[in-house]
Design a protein around this motif. Structure first.
Motif, PDB file in Angstrom:
ATOM      1  N   TRP A 184       0.831  -1.210   0.000  1.00 53.65           N
ATOM      2  CA  TRP A 184       0.000   0.000   0.000  1.00 53.65           C
ATOM      3  C   TRP A 184       0.863   1.256   0.000  1.00 53.65           C
ATOM      4  CZ3 TRP A 184       1.022   2.747   4.457  1.00 53.65           C
ATOM      5  CH2 TRP A 184       1.488   2.012   5.567  1.00 53.65           C
ATOM      6  N   PHE A 185       2.018   1.192   0.646  1.00 53.27           N
ATOM      7  CA  PHE A 185       2.949   2.322   0.683  1.00 53.27           C
ATOM      8  C   PHE A 185       3.518   2.562  -0.720  1.00 53.27           C
ATOM      9  CE2 PHE A 185       7.028   4.373   1.513  1.00 53.27           C
ATOM     10  CZ  PHE A 185       6.741   5.254   2.547  1.00 53.27           C
ATOM     11  N   ASP A 186       3.911   1.462  -1.369  1.00 50.58           N
ATOM     12  CA  ASP A 186       4.479   1.551  -2.713  1.00 50.58           C
ATOM     13  C   ASP A 186       3.454   2.061  -3.716  1.00 50.58           C
ATOM     14  OD1 ASP A 186       6.355   1.183  -4.813  1.00 50.58           O
ATOM     15  OD2 ASP A 186       5.428  -0.738  -5.283  1.00 50.58           O
ATOM     16  N   ARG A 187       2.211   1.613  -3.600  1.00 54.49           N
ATOM     17  CA  ARG A 187       1.185   2.041  -4.546  1.00 54.49           C
ATOM     18  C   ARG A 187       0.869   3.530  -4.374  1.00 54.49           C
ATOM     19  NH1 ARG A 187      -2.005  -2.392  -6.252  1.00 54.49           N
ATOM     20  NH2 ARG A 187      -3.272  -0.926  -7.472  1.00 54.49           N
ATOM     21  N   ALA A 188       0.959   4.031  -3.152  1.00 54.77           N
ATOM     22  CA  ALA A 188       0.759   5.473  -2.924  1.00 54.77           C
ATOM     23  C   ALA A 188       1.859   6.278  -3.617  1.00 54.77           C
ATOM     24  CB  ALA A 188       0.735   5.770  -1.425  1.00 54.77           C
ATOM     25  N   LEU A 189       3.105   5.796  -3.506  1.00 53.48           N
ATOM     26  CA  LEU A 189       4.204   6.461  -4.203  1.00 53.48           C
ATOM     27  C   LEU A 189       3.981   6.440  -5.711  1.00 53.48           C
ATOM     28  CD1 LEU A 189       7.314   5.052  -2.271  1.00 53.48           C
ATOM     29  CD2 LEU A 189       6.393   7.381  -2.142  1.00 53.48           C
ATOM     30  N   GLU A 190       3.566   5.303  -6.206  1.00 52.29           N
ATOM     31  CA  GLU A 190       3.359   5.177  -7.657  1.00 52.29           C
ATOM     32  C   GLU A 190       2.276   6.136  -8.149  1.00 52.29           C
ATOM     33  OE1 GLU A 190       2.601   1.669 -10.988  1.00 52.29           O
ATOM     34  OE2 GLU A 190       2.011   1.345  -8.890  1.00 52.29           O
ATOM     35  N   LYS A 191       1.187   6.254  -7.385  1.00 49.16           N
ATOM     36  CA  LYS A 191       0.102   7.154  -7.798  1.00 49.16           C
ATOM     37  C   LYS A 191       0.569   8.604  -7.801  1.00 49.16           C
ATOM     38  CE  LYS A 191      -4.639   8.575  -6.835  1.00 49.16           C
ATOM     39  NZ  LYS A 191      -5.890   8.315  -6.084  1.00 49.16           N
ATOM     40  N   ALA A 192       1.360   9.007  -6.811  1.00 53.77           N
ATOM     41  CA  ALA A 192       1.844  10.384  -6.743  1.00 53.77           C
ATOM     42  C   ALA A 192       2.782  10.719  -7.895  1.00 53.77           C
ATOM     43  CB  ALA A 192       2.549  10.629  -5.414  1.00 53.77           C
ATOM     44  N   MET A 193       3.391   9.676  -8.505  1.00 57.46           N
ATOM     45  CA  MET A 193       4.334   9.901  -9.601  1.00 57.46           C
ATOM     46  C   MET A 193       3.816   9.386 -10.937  1.00 57.46           C
ATOM     47  SD  MET A 193       8.069   9.217  -7.841  1.00 57.46           S
ATOM     48  CE  MET A 193       7.610   7.758  -6.901  1.00 57.46           C
ATOM     49  N   THR A 194       2.504   9.130 -11.019  1.00 53.19           N
ATOM     50  CA  THR A 194       1.937   8.721 -12.299  1.00 53.19           C
ATOM     51  C   THR A 194       2.247   9.764 -13.358  1.00 53.19           C
ATOM     52  OG1 THR A 194       0.148   7.557 -11.177  1.00 53.19           O
ATOM     53  CG2 THR A 194      -0.205   8.124 -13.483  1.00 53.19           C
ATOM     54  N   ILE A 195       2.635   9.324 -14.544  1.00 48.97           N
ATOM     55  CA  ILE A 195       3.039  10.264 -15.582  1.00 48.97           C
ATOM     56  C   ILE A 195       1.887  11.191 -15.964  1.00 48.97           C
ATOM     57  CG2 ILE A 195       3.887  10.482 -17.951  1.00 48.97           C
ATOM     58  CD1 ILE A 195       5.928   9.522 -15.847  1.00 48.97           C
ATOM     59  N   GLU A 196       0.657  10.671 -16.037  1.00 50.81           N
ATOM     60  CA  GLU A 196      -0.492  11.517 -16.359  1.00 50.81           C
ATOM     61  C   GLU A 196      -0.924  12.262 -15.090  1.00 50.81           C
ATOM     62  OE1 GLU A 196      -0.449   8.247 -16.754  1.00 50.81           O
ATOM     63  OE2 GLU A 196      -0.275   7.962 -18.927  1.00 50.81           O
ATOM     64  N   PRO A 197      -0.733  13.596 -15.051  1.00 50.34           N
ATOM     65  CA  PRO A 197      -1.034  14.359 -13.829  1.00 50.34           C
ATOM     66  C   PRO A 197      -2.467  14.194 -13.340  1.00 50.34           C
ATOM     67  CG  PRO A 197       0.192  15.704 -15.397  1.00 50.34           C
ATOM     68  CD  PRO A 197      -0.184  14.444 -16.116  1.00 50.34           C
ATOM     69  N   GLN A 198      -3.413  13.976 -14.261  1.00 53.31           N
ATOM     70  CA  GLN A 198      -4.810  13.866 -13.843  1.00 53.31           C
ATOM     71  C   GLN A 198      -5.070  12.631 -13.001  1.00 53.31           C
ATOM     72  OE1 GLN A 198      -3.645  13.666 -16.912  1.00 53.31           O
ATOM     73  NE2 GLN A 198      -4.702  12.143 -18.177  1.00 53.31           N
ATOM     74  N   HIS A 199      -4.160  11.664 -13.032  1.00 51.14           N
ATOM     75  CA  HIS A 199      -4.334  10.436 -12.247  1.00 51.14           C
ATOM     76  C   HIS A 199      -3.583  10.484 -10.913  1.00 51.14           C
ATOM     77  CE1 HIS A 199      -6.473   8.778 -15.529  1.00 51.14           C
ATOM     78  NE2 HIS A 199      -5.429   8.603 -16.329  1.00 51.14           N
ATOM     79  N   ARG A 200      -2.925  11.586 -10.632  1.00 50.66           N
ATOM     80  CA  ARG A 200      -2.228  11.728  -9.347  1.00 50.66           C
ATOM     81  C   ARG A 200      -3.205  12.193  -8.266  1.00 50.66           C
ATOM     82  NH1 ARG A 200       2.799  15.323 -11.709  1.00 50.66           N
ATOM     83  NH2 ARG A 200       3.428  13.856 -13.352  1.00 50.66           N
ATOM     84  N   TYR A 201      -2.716  12.264  -7.046  1.00 53.21           N
ATOM     85  CA  TYR A 201      -3.507  12.842  -5.970  1.00 53.21           C
ATOM     86  C   TYR A 201      -3.756  14.321  -6.268  1.00 53.21           C
ATOM     87  CZ  TYR A 201      -2.227   8.696  -3.216  1.00 53.21           C
ATOM     88  OH  TYR A 201      -2.063   7.421  -2.778  1.00 53.21           O
ATOM     89  N   ASP A 202      -4.853  14.827  -5.724  1.00 53.46           N
ATOM     90  CA  ASP A 202      -5.168  16.245  -5.918  1.00 53.46           C
ATOM     91  C   ASP A 202      -4.470  17.128  -4.891  1.00 53.46           C
ATOM     92  OD1 ASP A 202      -6.877  15.919  -8.149  1.00 53.46           O
ATOM     93  OD2 ASP A 202      -8.522  15.323  -6.817  1.00 53.46           O
ATOM     94  N   THR A 203      -4.175  16.568  -3.721  1.00 53.68           N
ATOM     95  CA  THR A 203      -3.561  17.369  -2.663  1.00 53.68           C
ATOM     96  C   THR A 203      -2.428  16.592  -1.989  1.00 53.68           C
ATOM     97  OG1 THR A 203      -5.011  16.566  -0.889  1.00 53.68           O
ATOM     98  CG2 THR A 203      -5.807  18.444  -2.198  1.00 53.68           C
ATOM     99  N   ILE A 204      -1.556  17.338  -1.341  1.00 54.25           N
ATOM    100  CA  ILE A 204      -0.485  16.730  -0.551  1.00 54.25           C
ATOM    101  C   ILE A 204      -1.074  15.913   0.598  1.00 54.25           C
ATOM    102  CG2 ILE A 204       1.491  17.216   0.942  1.00 54.25           C
ATOM    103  CD1 ILE A 204       2.203  17.836  -1.866  1.00 54.25           C
ATOM    104  N   ASP A 205      -2.145  16.422   1.209  1.00 56.34           N
ATOM    105  CA  ASP A 205      -2.760  15.716   2.336  1.00 56.34           C
ATOM    106  C   ASP A 205      -3.265  14.332   1.920  1.00 56.34           C
ATOM    107  OD1 ASP A 205      -2.280  17.643   4.224  1.00 56.34           O
ATOM    108  OD2 ASP A 205      -4.194  18.666   3.947  1.00 56.34           O
ATOM    109  N   GLN A 206      -3.863  14.231   0.729  1.00 60.10           N
ATOM    110  CA  GLN A 206      -4.336  12.921   0.261  1.00 60.10           C
ATOM    111  C   GLN A 206      -3.170  11.951   0.115  1.00 60.10           C
ATOM    112  OE1 GLN A 206      -6.354  13.809  -3.391  1.00 60.10           O
ATOM    113  NE2 GLN A 206      -8.177  14.643  -2.396  1.00 60.10           N
ATOM    114  N   PHE A 207      -2.094  12.433  -0.451  1.00 58.41           N
ATOM    115  CA  PHE A 207      -0.904  11.599  -0.622  1.00 58.41           C
ATOM    116  C   PHE A 207      -0.363  11.137   0.724  1.00 58.41           C
ATOM    117  CE2 PHE A 207       3.906  11.846  -1.342  1.00 58.41           C
ATOM    118  CZ  PHE A 207       4.001  10.499  -1.663  1.00 58.41           C
ATOM    119  N   MET A 208      -0.216  12.073   1.662  1.00 59.31           N
ATOM    120  CA  MET A 208       0.340  11.717   2.966  1.00 59.31           C
ATOM    121  C   MET A 208      -0.592  10.767   3.733  1.00 59.31           C
ATOM    122  SD  MET A 208       3.234  13.018   2.891  1.00 59.31           S
ATOM    123  CE  MET A 208       3.636  12.420   4.530  1.00 59.31           C
ATOM    124  N   HIS A 209      -1.886  10.916   3.533  1.00 59.65           N
ATOM    125  CA  HIS A 209      -2.829   9.997   4.200  1.00 59.65           C
ATOM    126  C   HIS A 209      -2.585   8.570   3.741  1.00 59.65           C
ATOM    127  CE1 HIS A 209      -6.661   7.822   4.729  1.00 59.65           C
ATOM    128  NE2 HIS A 209      -6.785   8.551   5.833  1.00 59.65           N
TER     129      HIS A 209
END
Length: 575
Positions: free
Chosen positions: A503-528
């Motif tokens: 789950w930790f790795d998948r959060a990192l992957e989502k934050a660095m997805t090449i397509e920006p629209q598929h990333r988290y919208d906020t820093i708080d969502q990522f850190m959660h």
């Protein structure tokens, strides 16, 4: 401030009760001087209290007074849009709350509102209700706003939107370029419902004195039989600041570059203790204030750029921006109480080591310590974003780790400030692309992804802290064309560090997805998702890719696992 976008305006306004018992309209203008005019602009505002709401007049007056007061108190680093929206949202909530303090539904604090903000070479329009903003340019009249009206019948209508009508504020926002000679007309429906557009234009241009024109408009609407309050404003753009490149450069170079400094030298009564860092763009020195014995870090510009106004502007802005960001996780910029004779700025000294050195010294960091460092970097980033400022070059060497493992962002050299970017200057501003292995590759190809770009950098650093490797290997170094973006492959973190939870790795992957629209919208969502297992991320990549049915099954199963494993996973990971 080197920026000096002076604008010269002429204004006129008139408001009369007309044939009604009292005037429920309210209007106002304010043109500040100096830096405030440059960073916030000038404002004209008009409001019309809804006659069916008993407190419409009070609502209109409150809107005008509070906006003119609070808008200019918002941070000078914010954009016009953010400043106005924040203030208007606050005003709307209070009006709505006041309306619902009474049992009677007629005691509504409801009004229409139209706001004109002139900043640099732009006009910013905010509008709700059926008051209006027109533009007269080259003898042509153009309506710039849209009435928020719902037709009930051929003869009856009602407002569909207004200040204080709903908890959710839906206000129209528009930006247009301005020209010298432009004439803006703001009016309530008592004026524009009684006069034809041709009459509005003729009367607005009827005299060189705008106060006289405003009075003519009110009188004409009254004579035309208007039964409503009569209010209008006229704002004419007399002159737009047109600084030349030489004028801007002269202001930027008002202070000369310091000479090359060495230990033992003095500059403005600061004693040079040692050189801390040097590159082709700047130098850092440990200095001691001979008046107070206080130690500071002095940053000086490189002589390589003495004739580069874009570089000098960016260096000047570093101090200005840094002094406006207040966070324990961002280095404090010190503004001295004495005049400077050279171009430099001072920062608090941070004891510790750069994050890249900390990573080398901690090949297998305790997860609890590492995640705390990430959390503090995230807090520092949020302090930038709160001021509508993007860091754009977050990397390990720009973060200091104190002996107690607290983290501090220490660099402002690549920041982007939305509010300052609104101000026109005849300079082709530097576009700093960040450091290859940490900056958003989409940004490097010309697309500004905002906070998602800083999030990408934060995630890349987090990946390195926990794995001692980079999330795309050397792939980012070779990413110079859009086609190469599609070839970038994220390397799962557990290949380098097998104890990293999925789950930790998948959060990192989502934050660095090449397509920006598929990333988290906020820093708080990522850190959660970094600190609490996301049930959707408990499914392995292999299962998710194998078949949709298997994915659904394992998602359902993961919900069960999640309830059982949540506390044990967190306790184990952060122990």
């Amino acid at each position: 401030m080197y920026l000096s976008n002076e604008i010269e305006l002429e204004t006129g306004q008139c408001s009369e009760k007309g044939r009604k018992e009292r005037n429920e309209d309210c209007l106002g203008t304010y043109q500040p001087e100096g830096n405030l005019l440059t960073t916030k602009g000038a404002v004209a505002i008009i409001a019309d209290g809804v006659s069916t709401a008993e407190a419409g007049a009070e609502a209109a007056q409150y809107c005008v007074q509070e906006f003119l007061s609070d808008y200019f108190d918002t941070p000078d680093i914010w954009t016009v849009s953010k400043s106005a929206q924040k203030v208007l949202t606050s005003i709307n909530r209070l009006l709505y709350a006041r309306s619902h303090e009474y049992l009677s539904t007629t005691r509504g604090h409801v009004c229409t509102l139209s706001v004109l903000v002139i900043k640099s070479r732009k006009a910013h329009l905010f509008h709700i209700g059926d008051s209006r903003i027109y533009l007269v340019r080259n003898q042509s009249l153009e309506l710039l706003t849209e009435d928020h009206i719902t037709r009930l019948s051929e003869s009856n209508s009602c407002l569909s939107r207004a200040m204080g009508m709903d908890t959710h504020l839906e206000i129209d926002y528009r930006v247009i370029d301005i020209e010298e000679g432009d004439l803006f007309l703001l009016s309530t429906d008592g004026i524009h419902d009684s006069l034809e557009p041709s009459q509005l234009k003729q009367l607005a241009l009827s005299d060189s004195n705008l106060q006289t024109c405003s009075e003519n408009l009110v009188q004409a609407a009254y004579d035309a039989g208007s039964t409503d309050n009569l209010s209008c404003q006229l704002v004419r753009i007399e002159k737009i600041s047109d600084d030349t490149l030489n004028e801007i450069t002269d202001r930027l170079t008002d202070l000369p570059f310091p000479p090359e400094l060495e230990r033992g030298m003095k500059i403005d009564n600061y004693f040079i203790e040692s050189e801390l860092y040097a590159s082709n763009r700047s130098q850092l020195y440990k200095v001691r204030d001979l008046e107070t014995e206080q130690l500071w870090v002095m940053k000086t510009p490189s002589h390589n750029y003495e004739d580069d106004p874009a570089y000098i502007e960016r260096f000047v802005m570093e101090e200005w921006v840094g002094s406006r960001i207040n966070s324990p996780n961002v280095v404090n910029v010190h503004i001295p109480n004495r005049a400077k004779n050279f171009l430099y700025y001072l920062m608090e000294p941070i004891e510790g080591v750069p994050l890249d050195e900390w990573i080398e010294a901690n090949p297998t960091p305790k997860p609890a310590v590492a995640i705390q460092i990430v959390k503090q970097i995230a807090q520092g980033l949020k302090a930038f974003h709160k001021r509508e400022t993007l860091h754009q070059d977050l990397k390990p060497s720009n973060v200091m780790i104190r002996p107690d493992n607290s983290a501090v962002i220490v660099d402002f050299g690549s920041v982007f400030v939305a509010g300052i970017n609104e101000i026109f200057v005849p300079i082709e501003r530097d576009r700093i692309l960040g450091t290859m292995n940490y900056s958003d590759p989409v940004f490097r190809l010309g697309q500004n992804t905002g906070i998602k770009g800083d999030m990408f950098s934060l995630a890349a650093m987090t990946y390195e802290i926990f794995t001692h490797n980079l999330p795309f290997g050397d792939g980012l170094e070779n990413c110079e064309k859009p086609q190469q973006l599609q070839k970038l492959k994220y390397i799962p973190a557990d290949r380098h560090n097998p104890i990293i939870p999925i789950w930790f790795d998948r959060a990192l992957e989502k934050a660095m997805t090449i397509e920006p629209q598929h990333r988290y919208d906020t820093i708080d969502q990522f850190m959660h998702d970094l600190t609490e297992p996301n049930p959707d991320f408990l499914v392995s990549r292999e299962v998710a890719q194998k078949s949709p049915n298997a994915l659904i099954f394992w998602q359902l199963m993961s919900l069960v696992w999640f309830m059982i494993a949540l506390f044990t996973l967190i306790a184990f990971w952060l122990k």
